[in-house]
Design a protein around this motif. Structure first.
Motif, short mmCIF file in Angstrom:
data_model
loop_
_atom_site.label_atom_id
_atom_site.label_comp_id
_atom_site.label_asym_id
_atom_site.label_seq_id
_atom_site.Cartn_x
_atom_site.Cartn_y
_atom_site.Cartn_z
N CYS A 176 0.85 -1.20 0.00
CA CYS A 176 0.00 0.00 0.00
C CYS A 176 0.88 1.25 0.00
O CYS A 176 1.83 1.33 0.78
CB CYS A 176 -0.88 -0.02 1.24
SG CYS A 176 -1.60 1.57 1.64
N CYS A 180 1.06 1.20 5.26
CA CYS A 180 0.46 0.50 6.41
C CYS A 180 0.97 -0.93 6.56
O CYS A 180 0.91 -1.50 7.65
CB CYS A 180 -1.06 0.47 6.28
SG CYS A 180 -1.65 -0.35 4.79
N ASP A 199 -8.91 3.85 0.50
CA ASP A 199 -7.88 3.58 1.50
C ASP A 199 -7.19 4.81 2.08
O ASP A 199 -6.65 4.75 3.17
CB ASP A 199 -6.84 2.62 0.91
CG ASP A 199 -6.07 1.89 2.00
OD1 ASP A 199 -6.73 1.46 2.97
OD2 ASP A 199 -4.84 1.77 1.91
N CYS A 203 -6.35 4.03 5.71
CA CYS A 203 -5.02 3.44 5.83
C CYS A 203 -4.43 3.82 7.19
O CYS A 203 -4.64 4.92 7.69
CB CYS A 203 -4.15 3.99 4.71
SG CYS A 203 -2.47 3.39 4.76
ZN LIG Z 1 -2.66 1.36 3.57
#
Ligand SMILES: [Zn+2]
Ligand SMILES: [Zn+2]
Length: 397
Positions: A176, A180, A199, A203
């Motif tokens: 990501c 994260c 996200d 996130c």
């Molecule tokens: Zn993330």
């Protein structure tokens, strides 16, 4: 609990408009447009008064052909396999998929998914009875456990390569962009699309655009401990907020997507942002949830109150994490209840074709001599096995 949510009182008319189902004509127009913009002319959504919306094939599909892609996934099936968080393709490599599954099985699903953590960090939870400080634990059991650990670790870190796995190559797992370490993608496009649609607000990484990472982590923890349907509702809220900001930025003719509290809510844009969600059949969660068998009918009212209170707690945690003043009506208990109810009532099971299964079928189908000659045994002795001793092996993949 009635009237406990001040947002419900303040935005009563807006909220009632948001949860009012669209007319059949609006629904038809929406789905026709959706299918045409996605160039999906082989399907049609038709409405049926009795059964709601139904999807019909407008052309023939061959076996294995893609029918449609969905974007909401609950974490329980995410844990089963490492897939792209946006399009659900299997990612990584066969050894990682197998090793990760073994690792998580031993860890217990409730521990969450952190496929690359070392065993050392979770030492206590990996082993059921392998506590080395326990004088009663047999040394052979400990040996077995440490060998298992080693094997699973080398599967996950690429140290152990299984024969023929190269025939089932998968796209590499792209982390990501928010940092994260939870979400992975099959390519950059999926990563970017997920970031823009859901996200960036949810996130937990460094680049997260949430108000408070701590609050977000608390919300996620609460959902994992109580009901992970809250994660889906949060995704729907995040989706609507991000869509609202985008629509507003487009309207203002600039790219600034940051919320500005001094600006007031543009209700028409909020309704437009909410439109995809408005199409889903919904009822409030605490009204529509089925009574569990262990709840006696005279306890029903108390049970439904409890469910409502649980949703309220979850909503307050989410509000602390991603609240947006311009989208305030979305943080009402009534809306949250309807969103959760929508996922409860439209409970879809998503099955992703598994290359891991294909790999095992392939290995199973290999002729015996070849299996032997190529050291293809799928059962590996982790310790000496005496004649007459039970062979315990891992067959639950
Ligand atoms: Zn993330
Ligand atoms: Zn993808």
């Amino acid at each position: 609990m009635e009237g406990v949510c001040p947002i419900d009182q303040r935005f009563a008319s807006e909220i009632s408009a948001l949860v009012t189902p669209p007319s059949p004509l609006q629904v038809q127009e929406y789905f026709d447009e959706l299918l045409s913009t996605r160039q999906c002319c082989s399907m049609k959504v038709k409405q049926n008064g009795e059964f709601g919306k139904c999807v019909y094939a407008e052309s023939n599909f061959t076996e294995g052909q893609l029918v449609l892609k969905d974007q909401f996934q609950q974490s329980s099936n995410k844990i089963d396999c490492l897939v792209c968080s946006f399009c659900f393709r299997f990612i990584g490599y066969i050894e990682l998929q197998i090793g990760r599954k073994l690792y998580l099985q031993e860890l217990g699903v409730s521990k969450g998914c952190c496929g690359t953590d070392s065993f050392d960090e979770e030492e206590d939870s990996f082993v059921e009875n392998g506590d080395s400080s326990n004088p009663c634990a047999s040394s052979s059991a400990n040996d077995r456990v440490s060998l298992l650990r080693e094997m699973v670790e080398s599967l996950m870190n690429g140290g152990l390569q299984l024969s023929y796995s190269y025939k089932f190559s998968l796209p590499p797992a792209i982390p990501c962009p928010g940092g994260c370490g939870e979400a992975y993608y099959c390519n950059k496009l999926c990563a970017e699309a997920d970031w823009e649609m859901f996200d960036s607000l949810l996130c937990t990484g460094e680049r997260s655009e949430s108000l408070s990472k701590e609050a977000l982590l608390e919300f996620i923890k609460h959902a994992n401990e109580t009901n992970d349907i809250f994660l889906l509702a949060a995704k729907a809220i995040s989706f609507t907020i991000l869509r609202y900001r985008k629509l507003k930025a487009t309207q203002l003719g600039k790219k600034d997507k940051t919320p500005n509290v001094s600006r007031c809510t543009d209700l028409s844009l909020l309704f437009e942002a909410w439109k995809p969600i408005s199409m889903g059949h919904k009822r409030r969660w605490w009204d529509c949830i089925a009574l569990p068998v262990d709840v006696k009918s005279f306890d029903e009212a108390a049970f439904r109150r409890q469910i409502k209170a649980l949703a309220f707690t979850s909503l307050q945690l989410l509000k602390a994490a991603i609240f947006d003043k311009e989208c305030e009506p979305l943080f009402s208990l009534n809306i949250y209840g309807h969103l959760i109810g929508m996922f409860e009532l439209n409970n879809l099971d998503l099955v992703v074709a598994s290359p891991v299964e294909d790999y095992f079928l392939y290995i199973d189908d290999l002729p015996y001599p070849q299996k032997d000659r190529d050291d293809q045994a799928t059962i590996i002795a982790l310790k000496p096995i005496c004649k007459g001793e039970e062979v315990v092996y891992l067959d639950n993949l």
